[in-house]
Motif scaffolding. Sequence first.
Motif, PDB file in Angstrom:
ATOM      1  N   ILE A  18       0.855  -1.181   0.000  1.00  0.00           N
ATOM      2  CA  ILE A  18       0.000   0.000   0.000  1.00  0.00           C
ATOM      3  C   ILE A  18       0.894   1.234   0.000  1.00  0.00           C
ATOM      4  O   ILE A  18       1.581   1.513   0.986  1.00  0.00           O
ATOM      5  CB  ILE A  18      -0.944   0.011   1.227  1.00  0.00           C
ATOM      6  CG1 ILE A  18      -1.674  -1.327   1.344  1.00  0.00           C
ATOM      7  CG2 ILE A  18      -1.917   1.171   1.136  1.00  0.00           C
ATOM      8  CD1 ILE A  18      -2.560  -1.667   0.178  1.00  0.00           C
ATOM      9  N   PHE A  19       0.866   2.003  -1.096  1.00  0.00           N
ATOM     10  CA  PHE A  19       1.795   3.122  -1.250  1.00  0.00           C
ATOM     11  C   PHE A  19       1.167   4.467  -0.884  1.00  0.00           C
ATOM     12  O   PHE A  19       1.429   5.478  -1.543  1.00  0.00           O
ATOM     13  CB  PHE A  19       2.338   3.163  -2.679  1.00  0.00           C
ATOM     14  CG  PHE A  19       3.442   2.169  -2.917  1.00  0.00           C
ATOM     15  CD1 PHE A  19       4.761   2.495  -2.668  1.00  0.00           C
ATOM     16  CD2 PHE A  19       3.153   0.894  -3.361  1.00  0.00           C
ATOM     17  CE1 PHE A  19       5.777   1.576  -2.874  1.00  0.00           C
ATOM     18  CE2 PHE A  19       4.157  -0.029  -3.572  1.00  0.00           C
ATOM     19  CZ  PHE A  19       5.471   0.311  -3.320  1.00  0.00           C
ATOM     20  N   THR A  20       0.374   4.487   0.163  1.00  0.00           N
ATOM     21  CA  THR A  20      -0.093   5.774   0.677  1.00  0.00           C
ATOM     22  C   THR A  20       1.070   6.485   1.368  1.00  0.00           C
ATOM     23  O   THR A  20       2.022   5.850   1.829  1.00  0.00           O
ATOM     24  CB  THR A  20      -1.244   5.592   1.670  1.00  0.00           C
ATOM     25  OG1 THR A  20      -0.812   4.706   2.724  1.00  0.00           O
ATOM     26  CG2 THR A  20      -2.469   4.991   0.994  1.00  0.00           C
ATOM     27  N   GLU A  21       0.988   7.818   1.436  1.00  0.00           N
ATOM     28  CA  GLU A  21       2.073   8.584   2.037  1.00  0.00           C
ATOM     29  C   GLU A  21       2.102   8.422   3.555  1.00  0.00           C
ATOM     30  O   GLU A  21       1.056   8.377   4.204  1.00  0.00           O
ATOM     31  CB  GLU A  21       1.915  10.068   1.709  1.00  0.00           C
ATOM     32  CG  GLU A  21       2.244  10.429   0.279  1.00  0.00           C
ATOM     33  CD  GLU A  21       2.172  11.930   0.057  1.00  0.00           C
ATOM     34  OE1 GLU A  21       2.772  12.689   0.855  1.00  0.00           O
ATOM     35  OE2 GLU A  21       1.493  12.337  -0.903  1.00  0.00           O
ATOM     36  N   GLY A  22       3.315   8.331   4.089  1.00  0.00           N
ATOM     37  CA  GLY A  22       3.474   8.344   5.529  1.00  0.00           C
ATOM     38  C   GLY A  22       3.570   9.779   6.026  1.00  0.00           C
ATOM     39  O   GLY A  22       3.690  10.729   5.242  1.00  0.00           O
ATOM     40  N   SER A  23       3.518   9.943   7.323  1.00  0.00           N
ATOM     41  CA  SER A  23       3.648  11.281   7.904  1.00  0.00           C
ATOM     42  C   SER A  23       5.072  11.799   7.715  1.00  0.00           C
ATOM     43  O   SER A  23       6.028  11.027   7.612  1.00  0.00           O
ATOM     44  CB  SER A  23       3.312  11.242   9.399  1.00  0.00           C
ATOM     45  OG  SER A  23       1.985  10.793   9.598  1.00  0.00           O
ATOM     46  N   LEU A  24       5.196  13.127   7.666  1.00  0.00           N
ATOM     47  CA  LEU A  24       6.513  13.743   7.535  1.00  0.00           C
ATOM     48  C   LEU A  24       7.031  14.166   8.904  1.00  0.00           C
ATOM     49  O   LEU A  24       6.285  14.675   9.732  1.00  0.00           O
ATOM     50  CB  LEU A  24       6.459  14.958   6.614  1.00  0.00           C
ATOM     51  CG  LEU A  24       6.010  14.723   5.169  1.00  0.00           C
ATOM     52  CD1 LEU A  24       6.191  15.992   4.356  1.00  0.00           C
ATOM     53  CD2 LEU A  24       6.752  13.560   4.533  1.00  0.00           C
ATOM     54  N   LYS A  25       8.321  13.944   9.122  1.00  0.00           N
ATOM     55  CA  LYS A  25       8.964  14.341  10.370  1.00  0.00           C
ATOM     56  C   LYS A  25      10.063  15.349  10.055  1.00  0.00           C
ATOM     57  O   LYS A  25      10.950  15.079   9.235  1.00  0.00           O
ATOM     58  CB  LYS A  25       9.557  13.124  11.077  1.00  0.00           C
ATOM     59  CG  LYS A  25      10.279  13.466  12.376  1.00  0.00           C
ATOM     60  CD  LYS A  25      10.870  12.212  13.013  1.00  0.00           C
ATOM     61  CE  LYS A  25      11.627  12.531  14.289  1.00  0.00           C
ATOM     62  NZ  LYS A  25      12.218  11.313  14.900  1.00  0.00           N
ATOM     63  N   GLN A  26      10.013  16.494  10.719  1.00  0.00           N
ATOM     64  CA  GLN A  26      11.016  17.532  10.484  1.00  0.00           C
ATOM     65  C   GLN A  26      12.303  17.192  11.224  1.00  0.00           C
ATOM     66  O   GLN A  26      12.290  16.839  12.396  1.00  0.00           O
ATOM     67  CB  GLN A  26      10.499  18.897  10.926  1.00  0.00           C
ATOM     68  CG  GLN A  26      11.427  20.045  10.582  1.00  0.00           C
ATOM     69  CD  GLN A  26      10.802  21.403  10.838  1.00  0.00           C
ATOM     70  OE1 GLN A  26       9.698  21.477  11.372  1.00  0.00           O
ATOM     71  NE2 GLN A  26      11.493  22.467  10.481  1.00  0.00           N
ATOM     72  N   THR A  27      13.412  17.279  10.501  1.00  0.00           N
ATOM     73  CA  THR A  27      14.709  16.951  11.095  1.00  0.00           C
ATOM     74  C   THR A  27      15.688  18.126  11.030  1.00  0.00           C
ATOM     75  O   THR A  27      16.675  18.133  11.762  1.00  0.00           O
ATOM     76  CB  THR A  27      15.354  15.763  10.358  1.00  0.00           C
ATOM     77  OG1 THR A  27      15.641  16.144   9.007  1.00  0.00           O
ATOM     78  CG2 THR A  27      14.428  14.550  10.353  1.00  0.00           C
ATOM     79  N   ASP A  28      15.434  19.065  10.123  1.00  0.00           N
ATOM     80  CA  ASP A  28      16.332  20.208   9.886  1.00  0.00           C
ATOM     81  C   ASP A  28      17.698  19.793   9.371  1.00  0.00           C
ATOM     82  O   ASP A  28      18.634  20.596   9.358  1.00  0.00           O
ATOM     83  CB  ASP A  28      16.485  21.058  11.158  1.00  0.00           C
ATOM     84  CG  ASP A  28      15.180  21.730  11.563  1.00  0.00           C
ATOM     85  OD1 ASP A  28      14.415  22.124  10.661  1.00  0.00           O
ATOM     86  OD2 ASP A  28      14.927  21.849  12.776  1.00  0.00           O
ATOM     87  N   ASN A  29      17.822  18.537   8.961  1.00  0.00           N
ATOM     88  CA  ASN A  29      19.059  18.077   8.320  1.00  0.00           C
ATOM     89  C   ASN A  29      18.958  18.386   6.829  1.00  0.00           C
ATOM     90  O   ASN A  29      18.003  17.977   6.172  1.00  0.00           O
ATOM     91  CB  ASN A  29      19.227  16.572   8.550  1.00  0.00           C
ATOM     92  CG  ASN A  29      20.544  16.040   7.997  1.00  0.00           C
ATOM     93  OD1 ASN A  29      21.171  16.667   7.144  1.00  0.00           O
ATOM     94  ND2 ASN A  29      20.950  14.874   8.467  1.00  0.00           N
ATOM     95  N   SER A  30      19.932  19.091   6.288  1.00  0.00           N
ATOM     96  CA  SER A  30      19.845  19.540   4.895  1.00  0.00           C
ATOM     97  C   SER A  30      19.829  18.394   3.894  1.00  0.00           C
ATOM     98  O   SER A  30      19.409  18.577   2.744  1.00  0.00           O
ATOM     99  CB  SER A  30      21.012  20.481   4.577  1.00  0.00           C
ATOM    100  OG  SER A  30      22.256  19.825   4.761  1.00  0.00           O
ATOM    101  N   LEU A  31      20.278  17.212   4.292  1.00  0.00           N
ATOM    102  CA  LEU A  31      20.304  16.071   3.374  1.00  0.00           C
ATOM    103  C   LEU A  31      19.159  15.084   3.630  1.00  0.00           C
ATOM    104  O   LEU A  31      19.141  14.012   3.044  1.00  0.00           O
ATOM    105  CB  LEU A  31      21.653  15.358   3.456  1.00  0.00           C
ATOM    106  CG  LEU A  31      22.826  16.125   2.856  1.00  0.00           C
ATOM    107  CD1 LEU A  31      24.135  15.384   3.090  1.00  0.00           C
ATOM    108  CD2 LEU A  31      22.623  16.378   1.371  1.00  0.00           C
ATOM    109  N   ASP A  32      18.239  15.441   4.504  1.00  0.00           N
ATOM    110  CA  ASP A  32      17.031  14.641   4.691  1.00  0.00           C
ATOM    111  C   ASP A  32      15.972  15.166   3.741  1.00  0.00           C
ATOM    112  O   ASP A  32      15.603  16.343   3.785  1.00  0.00           O
ATOM    113  CB  ASP A  32      16.537  14.729   6.137  1.00  0.00           C
ATOM    114  CG  ASP A  32      17.330  13.841   7.072  1.00  0.00           C
ATOM    115  OD1 ASP A  32      17.992  12.914   6.575  1.00  0.00           O
ATOM    116  OD2 ASP A  32      17.289  14.081   8.290  1.00  0.00           O
ATOM    117  N   LEU A  33      15.476  14.284   2.876  1.00  0.00           N
ATOM    118  CA  LEU A  33      14.507  14.682   1.857  1.00  0.00           C
ATOM    119  C   LEU A  33      13.274  13.790   1.930  1.00  0.00           C
ATOM    120  O   LEU A  33      13.389  12.578   2.109  1.00  0.00           O
ATOM    121  CB  LEU A  33      15.122  14.573   0.455  1.00  0.00           C
ATOM    122  CG  LEU A  33      16.448  15.306   0.224  1.00  0.00           C
ATOM    123  CD1 LEU A  33      16.957  15.033  -1.187  1.00  0.00           C
ATOM    124  CD2 LEU A  33      16.283  16.798   0.449  1.00  0.00           C
TER     125      LEU A  33
END
Length: 262
Positions: free
Chosen positions: A80-95
Amino acid sequence: MMQSLYTSSTGMLSMQTQIDTTANNIANVNTMGYKKSRAEFADLMYKVMTYAGTSTSDTTKSPTGIEVGLGVRPTSINKIFTEGSLKQTDNSLDLAITGKGFFKLELPNGTEVYSRNGSFKIDENGTIVNSDGYKLVPEVVIPEDATNISIGTDGIVSVTQSGQAQATQVGQISLTSFINPAGLHAMGDNLFVETDSSGQPIEGTPGENGIGNIRQGFVELSNVQLVVELTDLITGQRAYDANSKVITTSDEMLATTNGLKR
């Protein structure tokens, strides 16, 4: 021999598959970019004693037949390819990808694989790679003297270098989509491989032609909903218990039959 013994055994095996699938979902509840699986089932063939519409007299027909089912079988385990929740990390290489699409990576043997896990790093050459060192495709190299990395929603990678006021574009991250992502082969490590069922990869610029955008400083969490999985676990366990009860009951009926005396 009573058919119910075999029928219930198919139910127990199917519920074992259901519980195994649910257990894997629960185990990956904190895996970044993980997509949950769902087991699907279908009934087996039927033993027909009387077909519906069989004549019962010169003028009447049986409105229903007599058909005894022979059990159940797994038909697929669907991603099931529904979107997961987004978590803010403030890491510039986290996309994170908002919408459709996958990051394309290259294995050491040249095989192209795809992932929703956007937790990237920089290797000794400045190349953007994932946690296992697999290169992002197309390759993006960050200069050694870069003091700031900026990645736009359209995938353009810009850096500010030491001694310079203006940002310089050093690469473009593209995303890949599939007409049937559920047909991708999951090879572990948050990676998927193209198959005949998934269709050909469709590569494009983030934000265009239905492909999702990129969000810098965020990661996509698993789309597993723990409450739902625990409910499915309980349901599967109860169904497994119920099928085992049928086997016990059938065995007791056979024992009663064997105990009959003339």
